[in-house]
Scaffold this active site. Sequence first.
Site, short mmCIF file in Angstrom:
data_model
loop_
_atom_site.label_atom_id
_atom_site.label_comp_id
_atom_site.label_asym_id
_atom_site.label_seq_id
_atom_site.Cartn_x
_atom_site.Cartn_y
_atom_site.Cartn_z
N GLU A 1 -2.56 7.59 -4.97
CA GLU A 1 -2.86 6.99 -6.28
C GLU A 1 -4.33 7.09 -6.68
O GLU A 1 -4.67 6.99 -7.85
CB GLU A 1 -2.43 5.53 -6.31
CG GLU A 1 -3.25 4.60 -5.42
CD GLU A 1 -2.72 3.17 -5.46
OE1 GLU A 1 -3.53 2.27 -5.73
OE2 GLU A 1 -1.52 2.96 -5.22
N ARG B 1 0.84 -1.19 0.00
CA ARG B 1 0.00 0.00 0.00
C ARG B 1 0.88 1.24 0.00
O ARG B 1 1.89 1.29 0.72
CB ARG B 1 -0.93 0.02 1.22
CG ARG B 1 -2.06 -0.99 1.16
CD ARG B 1 -3.07 -0.65 0.07
NE ARG B 1 -4.17 -1.58 0.01
CZ ARG B 1 -4.21 -2.66 -0.76
NH1 ARG B 1 -3.18 -2.94 -1.55
NH2 ARG B 1 -5.27 -3.46 -0.77
N HIS C 1 -0.13 -0.31 -9.65
CA HIS C 1 -0.86 -1.21 -8.74
C HIS C 1 -1.30 -2.47 -9.48
O HIS C 1 -2.47 -2.86 -9.45
CB HIS C 1 -2.08 -0.49 -8.15
CG HIS C 1 -2.50 -1.05 -6.82
ND1 HIS C 1 -2.95 -0.26 -5.79
CD2 HIS C 1 -2.54 -2.32 -6.35
CE1 HIS C 1 -3.27 -1.03 -4.75
NE2 HIS C 1 -3.02 -2.28 -5.08
#
Length: 331
Positions: free
Chosen positions: A262, A233, A294
């Site tokens: 993000e 994360r 991601h």
Amino acid sequence: MEILAFGVQTDEKPLIERAFAGHHEVRGLDVFLNADTVPIAAGHEIISTSVNCDLGAEVLSGLAAGGTRMVAQRSTGFNNIDLEVAERLGLTVARVSSYSPYSVAEFAWTLAMAVNRRIVRASTRTRDFDFRLDGLMGRDLHGRTAGVLGTGRIGEAFARIAHGFGMRLLGWDVTENPACLDLGMTYLPKEQLLAESDLVTLHVPLLPATQHLIDADALKTMRDDAILVNSSRGGLIDTAALVTELRAGRFTGVGLDVYEAEAGLFFLDKSLEAVDDDTLARLVTFPNVLVTSHQAYYTADAVGQIVGTTVDNVLDYSAGRRSENVLVPRG
């Protein structure tokens, strides 16, 4: 019943449709759930969300007002959901407790090897028929030290690969993993692990206690020539502090599959827009930094498991059952 799924990627859509076939109709949307898109959910008892959807108080209130009663999150992480508000509104919330740990662990290694061996720079050069080796020298990882912050299923999978490379293993976690101990891992305080590791990888959840786990002090503790990888994360790293250290010429390489700001960027095409995130804009200019969007979890195996579990969560909700995946139970 029609289920509305937000933030569905192109490759993910057929997997979702096949998984729900014979159970419920599902409509996949490429837009993310937020305050602007929440009206779309009106009239849908069950919705499904991705990790970059906004499920804060305003959005959850909008969902409840529109008749939504269940949120099926297609991820393990749930830091984007205000669980207290969801419970107060009587919304059931479920997530995917686990999926293939190899998808993320292998991608973390992909990032580590790419920055270590300067793969992006080399690929860019050869496209221009520039075959010089200047600036492409990497290091053997055999015999060096890998520090694994978070030694659950993904951290263990990463450690097994590191063990195959012949690396010394250091770990940090609230509990020790017996499988990692069997690999020869030594558990140390975070500061000592950072100081001794040539490669540092993050595999812990984002919680209030882990927000900026790698802050300015932690970054200064790391070796100047270390490699840092984050495939967990974005909020685990203080990005502004990282940029400061990179500007000082530190670190052999940094591989980031996640970024703390993000939301609203990742999973979207921003190539024709001016991105106003100065920190990210600066971050991607460093030649020793590799940022991806991601995608560590994004294998057919892992996504298939995520979608399958999401279907199970919906069926459990409909039948009044409760599993380990439920974060907020049905009222």
